[in-house]
Design an enzyme around this catalytic site. Structure first.
Site, PDB file in Angstrom:
ATOM      1  N   HIS A 129      31.891  41.795  21.380  1.00  0.00           N
ATOM      2  CA  HIS A 129      32.600  43.066  21.239  1.00  0.00           C
ATOM      3  C   HIS A 129      31.962  43.983  20.210  1.00  0.00           C
ATOM      4  CE1 HIS A 129      36.023  45.754  21.365  1.00  0.00           C
ATOM      5  NE2 HIS A 129      36.343  45.526  20.104  1.00  0.00           N
ATOM      6  N   HIS A 137      35.704  39.617  20.895  1.00  0.00           N
ATOM      7  CA  HIS A 137      37.105  40.023  21.068  1.00  0.00           C
ATOM      8  C   HIS A 137      37.814  38.912  21.826  1.00  0.00           C
ATOM      9  CE1 HIS A 137      40.669  42.329  22.036  1.00  0.00           C
ATOM     10  NE2 HIS A 137      40.248  43.273  21.207  1.00  0.00           N
ATOM     11  N   ARG A 195      40.733  37.875  14.285  1.00  0.00           N
ATOM     12  CA  ARG A 195      40.149  37.899  15.624  1.00  0.00           C
ATOM     13  C   ARG A 195      39.317  36.656  15.941  1.00  0.00           C
ATOM     14  NH1 ARG A 195      37.927  43.832  17.156  1.00  0.00           N
ATOM     15  NH2 ARG A 195      40.087  44.413  17.411  1.00  0.00           N
TER      16      ARG A 195
HETATM   17  C1  SIN Z   1      41.206  46.642  20.544  1.00  0.00           C
HETATM   18  O1  SIN Z   1      41.790  47.626  20.988  1.00  0.00           O
HETATM   19  O2  SIN Z   1      41.674  45.516  20.624  1.00  0.00           O
HETATM   20  C2  SIN Z   1      39.872  46.819  19.903  1.00  0.00           C
HETATM   21  C3  SIN Z   1      40.004  47.522  18.639  1.00  0.00           C
HETATM   22  C4  SIN Z   1      38.790  47.278  17.793  1.00  0.00           C
HETATM   23  O3  SIN Z   1      37.873  46.590  18.198  1.00  0.00           O
HETATM   24  O4  SIN Z   1      38.780  47.767  16.652  1.00  0.00           O
END
Ligand code: SIN
Length: 564
Positions: A363, A252, A304
């Site tokens: 993440h 993330h 991402r």
């Molecule tokens: C976030 O809220 O940025 C994470 C959402 C996700 O990982 O799907």
């Protein structure tokens, strides 16, 4: 309900060693893990009797789901359709999604959301009572449902956990740590779990479902909670199940780069939800300059992996990176993003007045136990769903807010399969294995090893990888395994999974989705295939063709129909 304890506790003559289990309970189904996937299976299993094992002291408090801020993606908007949602999911997956599985995800996802609303989930609505649909990176439409602003996972878990507590067929075992699967005659017949009272209980079952979540704790920086140590994946690997795409770890871009109470780096970093960038927050460097516009036409809303690498490179160069929400959100922050607001305030940052220091963090794991569309693994008696499984829904990169959706859809599909197709009870012998005693010195040594594994993975098997780093990491991990063959528990699981991920990352000589190799920086069409592997008898990753294929080279993102 499970039968009362019936079988005699096993007796073990080895001095100091403990029996592998102290007693046995019987169920139709045993589910390991109590996030959205595990809860959905438990709820959908009736009339089968199910045991739900959770490491958490209290159902509804453990696992990643409860931490999920960003919401649930579902094509419910008037300008949206499951086909558009599928197109975005496939594009993010960078050629490794199974289009059929994605089709199931986006179509059945809408029904699962409606079902959850019927169960009592309170998603955010506008003044006219219509569901509010947000936008996140790489989604072409507004389709993200949220609850309480940025506490969506908690609301889903609350709703499901309350329903599970009311279900008479489900027996809940809190504070129960699954230690290993029990395999007899090439079939998974149960799980041994360590319970809060110190007893090791064999939960014998006609089917075992792994819903143990991800592997974030393999990395020094992660948004995952402490319990995400890859236990389910390691157990499945030891049971001989086929695994897939383990190199695909999503980082993330924005975890809060300030530890709680100013102490040592926390093992779980606070997430700064992507929805903030969806709301217009911008990324700036140490001089306050916005930099994502130089990297991608979608700037902060680029995929991402692109955003995470851009931030990582700046941090590696000694710069700092901040998410600046002052203009885009400003005084609305506490109302729109209450969870993030509280997390920032606890760490001395007021995001209405100050930019938020951020860092990428491990993440989500797209790889996992290879499963077909009903969640069946290659090992008889073993199902998997949620993050521990890899169904082909996410490919090389998961689209934001598709993970809770996947947990609900495939949890329900596993439950449906178990209602219809439960294998017969195993009546063969269970054996009398023993386990060596764990000493205080063992505990200290394994804790130090765990910290080194996390550092090694973060530095060498992280956002940017290359042959030299991966080979070095593998050599060090192999050394741990050779010097400490006796380790057990969470650190043994970390080590098993770390070696498998590093081996897979070394094997895939290209860059695709979340897997970035600085020595192979391009996508290679010959590598547009999923990477299957198994742990062999000598504890080494052994790469295999896809199920039903004679060679790993022939298919593009092959569906796992052979698994069902
Ligand atoms: C976030 O809220 O940025 C994470 C959402 C996700 O990982 O799907």
């Amino acid at each position: 309900m499970s039968a009362a304890l019936s079988d005699t506790a096993t007796v073990n003559a080895a001095r100091g060693a403990r029996p592998a289990f102290d007693d046995i309970v019987h169920h139709d189904v045993v589910i390991v893990g109590s996030g959205v996937a595990g809860l959905t299976v438990a709820l959908g299993c009736a009339p089968r009797s199910a045991a739900l094992l959770t490491k958490a002291a209290k159902l509804g408090t453990g696992g990643s789901s409860v931490w999920a801020q960003g919401g649930v993606a579902a094509a419910l908007g008037e300008d949206d359709s499951p086909e558009l949602h599928a197109a975005d999911t496939l594009a993010a997956g960078a050629g490794l999604c199974d289009p059929e599985v994605v089709g199931l995800l986006v179509r059945e996802g809408c029904d699962r959301v409606r079902h959850l609303i019927e169960l009592g989930a309170l998603f955010d609505r506008d003044a006219d009572g219509r569901l509010v649909l947000g936008r996140e990176a790489a989604h072409g439409r507004h389709r993200i449902l949220h609850a309480n602003g940025d506490a969506t996972g908690a609301e889903l878990v609350r709703t499901l956990a309350e329903a599970v507590r009311r279900a008479p067929e489900v027996e809940i075992f809190e504070g129960a740590e699954a230690l290993d699967l029990v395999v007899r005659d090439k079939r998974v017949v149960g799980v041994v779990a360590l319970h809060g009272d110190g007893r090791r209980r064999l939960h014998q079952a006609r089917a075992v479902v792994l819903a143990t979540g991800g592997i974030g704790q393999l990395y020094e920086r992660t948004t995952n909670p402490a319990e995400n140590t890859g236990d389910g994946l390691a157990m499945a690997a030891r049971a001989g199940a086929l695994l897939v795409d383990l190199e695909m770890v999503q980082f993330h871009p924005t975890a809060l780069a300030v530890p709680a109470n100013g102490s040592q780096p926390a093992t779980q970093m606070a997430l700064i939800t992507e929805a903030l960038r969806g709301a217009g927050a911008i990324l700036v460097d140490g001089t306050g300059t916005r930099f994502m516009v130089d990297h991608h036409p979608d700037a902060e809303l680029a995929p991402r992996d692109v955003v995470a690498r851009a931030i990582w490179r700046r941090l590696q160069d000694g710069d700092e990176v901040f998410l600046d929400a002052r203009q885009a959100v400003g005084d609305d922050f506490p109302h729109r993003f209450p969870t993030v607001f509280d997390l920032c305030i606890q760490r001395g940052i007021d995001p209405r007045q100050q930019p938020i220091p951020v860092s990428p963090a491990a993440h989500y794991h797209m790889g996992g136990v290879a499963v077909g569309s009903r969640g069946r693994s290659s090992a008889a008696g073993l199902w998997a769903c949620g993050e521990v499984a890899s169904s082909g829904a996410h490919g090389a990169n998961r689209l934001a807010s598709n993970s809770l959706l996947e947990a609900m859809v495939f949890g329900a599909r596993v439950a449906a399969d178990l209602r219809r197709n439960l294998p017969p009870r195993w009546h063969g012998p269970l054996g009398l294995d023993t386990t060596p005693p764990v000493t205080e010195a063992d505990r200290r040594r394994t804790a130090a090893m765990g910290a080194e594994i996390r550092r090694l993975l973060w530095e060498k098997v992280g956002l940017i990888r290359d042959d030299v780093g991966l080979l070095g990491a593998l050599a060090r991990l192999d050394q741990f395994a050779a010097v400490h063959p006796e380790i057990s528990g969470e650190v043994a699981n970390l080590l098993t999974v770390a070696r498998l991920i590093a081996a897979a990352a070394l094997h895939r000589r290209e860059s695709r989705g979340s897997h970035w190799r600085s020595d192979y920086p391009h996508q290679d069409p010959a590598w547009r295939r999923r990477l299957f592997l198994r742990l062999d008898a000598s504890d080494v990753a052994c790469f295999e063709p896809a199920p039903g294929e004679s060679t790993a080279q022939t298919r593009v993102a092959p569906p796992l129909r052979a698994l069902g």
